[in-house]
Design a protein around this motif. Structure first.
Motif, PDB file in Angstrom:
ATOM      1  N   ILE A 183     -21.173  -3.482  -4.547  1.00  0.00           N
ATOM      2  CA  ILE A 183     -22.081  -3.247  -5.682  1.00  0.00           C
ATOM      3  C   ILE A 183     -23.247  -2.367  -5.248  1.00  0.00           C
ATOM      4  CG2 ILE A 183     -23.680  -4.373  -7.282  1.00  0.00           C
ATOM      5  CD1 ILE A 183     -21.768  -6.797  -7.266  1.00  0.00           C
ATOM      6  N   ALA A 184     -23.801  -2.640  -4.055  1.00  0.00           N
ATOM      7  CA  ALA A 184     -24.910  -1.834  -3.532  1.00  0.00           C
ATOM      8  C   ALA A 184     -24.473  -0.393  -3.324  1.00  0.00           C
ATOM      9  CB  ALA A 184     -25.418  -2.432  -2.218  1.00  0.00           C
ATOM     10  N   ALA A 193     -22.055 -16.687  -3.805  1.00  0.00           N
ATOM     11  CA  ALA A 193     -21.252 -17.906  -3.944  1.00  0.00           C
ATOM     12  C   ALA A 193     -19.783 -17.562  -4.194  1.00  0.00           C
ATOM     13  CB  ALA A 193     -21.810 -18.755  -5.081  1.00  0.00           C
ATOM     14  N   MET A 194     -19.548 -16.539  -5.023  1.00  0.00           N
ATOM     15  CA  MET A 194     -18.171 -16.088  -5.277  1.00  0.00           C
ATOM     16  C   MET A 194     -17.514 -15.612  -3.991  1.00  0.00           C
ATOM     17  SD  MET A 194     -18.376 -13.984  -8.873  1.00  0.00           S
ATOM     18  CE  MET A 194     -16.751 -13.304  -8.563  1.00  0.00           C
ATOM     19  N   GLY A 223     -28.342 -13.238  -9.752  1.00  0.00           N
ATOM     20  CA  GLY A 223     -27.061 -12.532  -9.670  1.00  0.00           C
ATOM     21  C   GLY A 223     -26.584 -12.397  -8.244  1.00  0.00           C
ATOM     22  N   LEU A 224     -27.530 -12.141  -7.350  1.00  0.00           N
ATOM     23  CA  LEU A 224     -27.191 -12.017  -5.928  1.00  0.00           C
ATOM     24  C   LEU A 224     -26.620 -13.329  -5.407  1.00  0.00           C
ATOM     25  CD1 LEU A 224     -27.647  -9.494  -4.126  1.00  0.00           C
ATOM     26  CD2 LEU A 224     -29.664 -10.624  -3.209  1.00  0.00           C
ATOM     27  N   HIS A 225     -27.259 -14.432  -5.791  1.00  0.00           N
ATOM     28  CA  HIS A 225     -26.777 -15.752  -5.376  1.00  0.00           C
ATOM     29  C   HIS A 225     -25.395 -16.044  -5.967  1.00  0.00           C
ATOM     30  CE1 HIS A 225     -26.694 -19.990  -4.399  1.00  0.00           C
ATOM     31  NE2 HIS A 225     -26.568 -20.301  -5.677  1.00  0.00           N
ATOM     32  N   CYS A 256     -37.152 -10.031 -14.334  1.00  0.00           N
ATOM     33  CA  CYS A 256     -36.027  -9.164 -13.936  1.00  0.00           C
ATOM     34  C   CYS A 256     -35.653  -9.393 -12.478  1.00  0.00           C
ATOM     35  CB  CYS A 256     -36.383  -7.697 -14.165  1.00  0.00           C
ATOM     36  SG  CYS A 256     -36.531  -7.232 -15.894  1.00  0.00           S
ATOM     37  N   ILE A 257     -36.672  -9.533 -11.624  1.00  0.00           N
ATOM     38  CA  ILE A 257     -36.416  -9.775 -10.202  1.00  0.00           C
ATOM     39  C   ILE A 257     -35.753 -11.136 -10.003  1.00  0.00           C
ATOM     40  CG2 ILE A 257     -37.544 -10.177  -7.965  1.00  0.00           C
ATOM     41  CD1 ILE A 257     -39.631  -8.047  -8.828  1.00  0.00           C
ATOM     42  N   ALA A 258     -36.214 -12.133 -10.772  1.00  0.00           N
ATOM     43  CA  ALA A 258     -35.590 -13.465 -10.700  1.00  0.00           C
ATOM     44  C   ALA A 258     -34.127 -13.379 -11.123  1.00  0.00           C
ATOM     45  CB  ALA A 258     -36.349 -14.447 -11.591  1.00  0.00           C
TER      46      ALA A 258
END
Length: 576
Positions: free
Chosen positions: A99-100, A569-570, A563-565, A556-558
């Motif tokens: 994604i990055a 987890a996935m 989403g990162l978490h 937005c940062i939260a």
């Protein structure tokens, strides 16, 4: 070779090997069981054949090298050693890394497209003139700052990944010698003296002086890391003081700001947290490393929040309020005593410390290899020095307010007699600590004493640097320049100067060690400086002064970290 063995030639040996491989493989239908010649033996033999007694039998060193390479080939991909990168398969890209990669690729293309559009518009409007005034109009060009920053950052992160994840460049081990550590230090210290300039102000620990202090300390730490000097205990103990001095400045600087300005707003907190953590968060994503891996940033971040909480909690005591009533000074000292008590309790209660930082989401930030022991060790090692920095700032600002010190240009800090006595005590204390550190025999025992005694050399250095008026009035612009990017230098070294996550040294140009260090250092410093500029630019965009806009950005940062978490987890589930 002897006369009876002259018929044995390298050409005949190669021919025999080729025939043997052809015959053995012709009878094997299984592609995985096919025979291959261990051809590296020939390369090793070319280096060692001159040491052979009879020209046929190789020395034992050849056998050892052959065995080492064989074990690397078959064992490294299973054992994955931390001090070697040979023969290990490139780790697969995680979902977050993919994604990055897509994000930075889109940013680069987006920036190029917008730049081309602006350039075309500029060419069209260049010849247009204002008919009324007869003057040429200047087209307004709005630079897409955000995309520009992400474009540069994407290219830099690609370089990071290629250096330390793609197995594209070689790495080499560190080998410590006294000359490899002390000669570069003497060189940079001499170089720093040649760039001496007058300071804009002559206060104790003014901005130029603290930048200079950070700069030369950071350069010494970099030399310490690349030379592998951690194996030499006296050097290790002195470097521990330099790390403590960084944290001392954290306590001093943030306490001074909150005490003088009285600004406990969200904007200030977000600005500091963004500048400290932006690069590390990006590296955690791109390099697939936990936050605690870059231990120094979590350390200064937590200490900043502790300083903020200590001073912001009711009652808020600032200089303006304390000047009206001296009792508020005692109230602040009471706060500092409570802070010291908490630090003392946590330092001797590992269980309580680990419970606090084992709760989610703190555990996600501070765990390394499944536990928080590394974080406990790093925090405990310099647990008192931030408190010392806060206390020093309080005492210094109180003395300054009551005009008990002289900070004029060229003036000693105190009266001549007091200044001379304090200067003598400081020099003796500085040397006494160095003698103690040089006599250390056991790292564990010295680390136990370090949190309590490191402040001795730090305070001694501050007094030596500030008591004489002339010394306080000058600084090294060379060191100050590096001091302004010291955080970026400390973090970037992990992957593009050192390698294998700091265990080795990056090799861009094999076979020329000195030239390689010069080239990699030049690129490393340029990248650190560019990242510092990107961070400052993005801080102005991402963290606005308007509270309502800032609140939306925080949401937005939260969402971003949520989403990162989720993706993390996935990824963990797919691995299991």
């Amino acid at each position: 070779l002897s006369e009876s063995r002259k018929m044995i030639t390298n050409e005949k040996i190669d021919a025999y090997n080729e025939a043997a491989v052809r015959i053995l493989n012709s009878s094997s239908r299984n592609s995985k069981a096919r025979v291959k010649v261990f051809s590296v033996s020939k390369l090793i033999a070319q280096e060692t054949i001159m040491k052979s007694a009879d020209g046929l039998h190789l020395p034992e060193s050849s056998r050892d090298t052959n065995a080492m390479i064989l074990m690397n080939v078959y064992c490294n991909k299973i054992m994955k050693p931390i001090d070697g990168s040979c023969c290990q398969p490139q780790p697969p890209l995680t979902l977050i890394q993919k994604i990055a990669f897509c994000f930075f690729t889109l940013s680069i293309f987006g920036y190029l497209i917008i730049s081309l559009i602006h350039r075309n518009n500029y060419r069209k409007n260049k010849s247009c003139t204002d008919l009324e005034s007869g003057e040429e109009k200047k087209p307004v060009i709005s630079t897409p700052m955000l995309l520009h920053c992400f474009c540069k950052l994407g290219l830099i992160m690609t370089y990071f990944y290629l250096c330390d994840r793609a197995n594209l460049f070689m790495k080499e081990n560190k080998f410590y010698t006294h000359s490899s550590f002390f000669i570069p230090i003497v060189y940079i210290l001499v170089l720093g003296v040649f760039y001496t300039e007058n300071t804009k102000e002559t206060k104790v620990l003014n901005r130029e002086q603290t930048d200079e202090w950070k700069g030369w300390m950071q350069l010494v730490i970099l030399i310490y890391h690349i030379s592998g000097a951690s194996t030499f205990l006296p050097v290790y103990m002195h470097i521990r003081v330099l790390v403590a001095a960084y944290l001392f400045q954290t306590g001093y600087g943030h306490f001074s700001y909150f005490w003088i300005k009285g600004d406990f707003g969200v904007y200030r907190v977000c600005q500091v947290l963004f500048r400290l953590n932006f690069l590390v968060v990006v590296l955690c994503i791109v390099m697939d490393r936990p936050y605690q891996f870059y231990y120094f940033v979590p350390l200064v971040t937590v200490w900043f929040m502790i300083i903020y909480a200590t001073l912001a909690v009711w009652p808020q005591i600032v200089q303006k309020k304390a000047n009206g009533n001296c009792l508020w000074h005692f109230g602040l000292l009471l706060k500092l005593i409570c802070l010291l008590t908490c630090i003392y309790f946590l330092s001797y209660s590992q269980g309580a410390f680990e419970k606090i930082f084992s709760f989610w989401p703190l555990s996600k930030c501070f765990e390394l290899n499944g536990n928080v022991y590394e974080w406990w060790f790093r925090w405990k090692l310099d647990r008192y020095v931030v408190f010392h920095g806060m206390l020093f700032a309080f005492i210094y600002l109180a003395l300054q307010k009551h005009q008990m010190i002289s900070e004029g240009k060229g003036d000693p800090l105190f009266s001549n007699r007091v200044s001379n006595v304090l200067l003598f005590i400081s020099i003796v204390s500085f040397l006494a600590y160095s003698i103690w550190a040089s006599s250390c025999k056991n790292k564990t025992e010295c680390n136990e004493l370090h949190p309590s005694v490191s402040v001795v050399q730090i305070l001694a250095f501050i007094l030596i640097r500030n008591i004489p008026g002339y010394v306080r009035s000058v600084y090294s612009s060379f060191f100050a320049w590096f001091g302004k990017i010291s955080l970026e230098l400390f973090i970037c070294q992990y992957h593009i100067w050192l390698a294998a996550d700091t265990k080795g040294i990056l090799v861009l140009i094999p076979g020329y060690p000195m030239f390689n260090v010069l080239v990699s250092t030049f690129i490393f410093v340029c990248v650190a400086h560019e990242i510092s500029q990107i961070t400052n630019d993005l801080a102005q965009i991402v963290v606005p002064k308007d509270n309502s806009t800032l609140l939306k950005r925080l949401l937005c940062i939260a969402g971003f970290f949520s989403g990162l978490h989720f993706f993390s987890a996935m990824q963990d589930q797919s691995r299991h």
